[in-house]
Scaffold this active site. Structure first.
Site, short mmCIF file in Angstrom:
data_model
loop_
_atom_site.label_atom_id
_atom_site.label_comp_id
_atom_site.label_asym_id
_atom_site.label_seq_id
_atom_site.Cartn_x
_atom_site.Cartn_y
_atom_site.Cartn_z
N CYS A 1 0.87 -1.02 -0.52
CA CYS A 1 -0.13 0.10 0.23
C CYS A 1 0.81 1.68 -0.10
O CYS A 1 -0.19 2.27 -0.18
CB CYS A 1 -1.15 -0.35 1.05
SG CYS A 1 -1.73 -1.55 1.22
N PHE B 1 -10.31 -4.50 -1.02
CA PHE B 1 -9.66 -4.01 -2.31
C PHE B 1 -10.16 -4.19 -3.52
O PHE B 1 -11.56 -4.88 -3.60
CB PHE B 1 -8.07 -5.10 -2.48
CG PHE B 1 -7.75 -5.12 -1.27
CD1 PHE B 1 -6.28 -4.00 -1.18
CD2 PHE B 1 -7.54 -5.83 0.27
CE1 PHE B 1 -5.75 -3.41 -0.06
CE2 PHE B 1 -6.88 -5.30 1.01
CZ PHE B 1 -6.02 -4.45 1.13
N HIS C 1 -3.12 7.39 2.20
CA HIS C 1 -3.60 6.33 1.49
C HIS C 1 -4.77 6.22 2.19
O HIS C 1 -4.77 5.79 3.76
CB HIS C 1 -2.32 5.38 1.82
CG HIS C 1 -3.09 3.85 1.13
ND1 HIS C 1 -3.64 3.68 -0.06
CD2 HIS C 1 -3.13 2.97 1.51
CE1 HIS C 1 -4.19 2.59 -0.05
NE2 HIS C 1 -3.81 2.61 1.24
N ASN D 1 -10.17 -0.64 -1.74
CA ASN D 1 -8.70 -0.33 -1.78
C ASN D 1 -8.00 -0.27 -2.47
O ASN D 1 -7.95 -1.85 -2.57
CB ASN D 1 -7.97 -1.03 -0.13
CG ASN D 1 -6.36 -0.27 0.11
OD1 ASN D 1 -5.81 0.12 -0.75
ND2 ASN D 1 -5.90 -0.80 1.33
#
Length: 389
Positions: free
Chosen positions: A172, A223, A311, A344
């Site tokens: 990430c 995700f 993030h 994500n």
């Protein structure tokens, strides 16, 4: 690529931007993004995942439904499709060696997305591919030699002497690492233009649910897939380039003794991840000191005087950061919006956040300084002090 005299730039940029770029500092000149064709609304994910993996455990379905609600994700894109599962049914079979099949899907998919994102970015930039001097390629979703950086450079038609850097399996924080590396290249090679591309797919981690692997459900709920690209260069060409953000100062730091908090292992069945429950707390305990290290370079002391591009690893991390630093609610708005719209998407996500931030920075009275932050295996912190132009 021609250079621009710093003093002359200050006069001319006053009319084009609110603030003149600092001579010699790297700036973001353009952004592009791309996604696979399969769009998955969050409300449809549970039924689709349970059907595709042939799961008949009601407790797993209930847990996934709860996770899908808590992630705050609304939509995601995915390479995985009905056609892929029909061709490779073994991907949904527990305990089957499938790494070869996964790479047959993932390797070309990440390059295709990277190519589309790069072309969108180059079109926004308005320059020639022949003016791109370096490429930084980031992915945790492919494995091969040569890597995707070479395939991408060839398909874009870049010069064969383009400088290539490949950053694999950073997870990430990879997008911010890519920005830092591109910044260093741009500032140390006058006249250079650096294409940074990130591309990710969840194909390597797709598998049927198993109570022995609770994080698999978190991944399924959180995700997504996609790609992003930015062009970075110092001393933008007046009248031809439109910088909107300066990469002023960058820091990477790892937390000693935390290497097992985020654990990823490649096996014959794909990639397996484990996240420690203490991850949000570890980040919360160390984030203020890390931010102040970045802020000190510009003499900044107040967190709410900055704009924030974080993030969005998940809502818990954003909530902890907001609470710990006493940020106003709107400060993490771009991060929450990216999480909601795309999930994500690992290394890509910070660039989606920056694209939303680009619109925010256009408003009158916007903050001059900000921070880009990402966290990943290590535990590693990546941060950049940003300046809006």
């Amino acid at each position: 690529m021609s250079k621009t005299d710093g003093n002359g730039a200050s006069k001319h940029y006053a009319a084009l931007t609110r603030r003149a770029p600092t001579p010699g500092k790297a700036t973001i000149l353009a952004i592009g993004k791309a996604f696979p064709s399969q769009l998955v609304p969050q409300e449809c994910l549970v039924e689709g995942y349970i059907r595709d993996t042939k799961c008949d455990d009601a407790s797993i379905k209930e847990k996934l439904e709860r996770l899908c609600k808590t992630t705050t994700v609304k939509t995601r894109y995915t390479v995985m499709s009905k056609e892929i599962l029909e061709k490779y049914p073994e991907l949904a079979t527990e305990g089957t060696p499938t790494i070869q099949q996964r790479l047959e899907i993932a390797n070309p998919a990440v390059v295709e997305m990277a190519l589309n994102a790069s072309n969108a970015c180059i079109n926004e930039w308005g320059g020639s591919v022949k003016d791109i001097t370096h490429i930084v390629y980031v992915s945790s979703s492919e494995i091969r030699l040569p890597g995707g950086d070479l395939y991408l450079a060839s398909q874009l038609g870049l010069r064969n002497d383009v400088g290539r850097v490949m950053l694999y399996f950073l997870g990430c924080y990879g997008g911010v690492t890519g920005l830092r590396v591109a910044k260093d290249i741009a500032e140390n090679n006058p006249g250079s233009r650096v294409l940074l591309t990130t591309s990710e797919t969840t194909i390597l981690g797709f598998r049927p649910p198993n109570k022995a692997r609770p994080y698999d459900l978190v991944g399924a709920a959180l995700f997504g897939d996609g790609a992003a690209a930015v062009i970075i260069g110092a001393d933008p060409v007046i009248g031809k380039e439109s910088p909107f953000m300066e990469l002023n100062y960058a820091v990477q730091q790892f937390l000693p003794g935390t290497h097992d908090v985020i654990d990823g292992r490649l096996s014959e069945e794909g990639i397996n991840f484990k996240l420690g429950r203490d991850l949000p707390q570890k980040i919360e305990d160390n984030i203020e000191e890390f931010c102040r290290k970045l802020m000190s370079k510009a003499g900044l002391t107040e967190f709410n005087d900055l704009f924030w591009a974080v993030h969005p690893g998940g809502p818990a991390i954003l909530n902890r950061l907001e609470s710990n630093l006493k940020l106003n609610k709107e400060k993490l708005g771009c991060s929450r919006r990216a999480l909601m719209d795309y999930g994500n998407v690992s290394s890509n996500t910070i660039i989606y956040v920056l694209e939303y931030m680009k619109e925010e920075l256009k408003r009158e009275g916007g903050e001059e300084w900000g921070l880009a932050l990402a966290f990943g295996p290590g535990i590693t912190f990546e941060g950049i002090l940003l300046r809006g132009l």
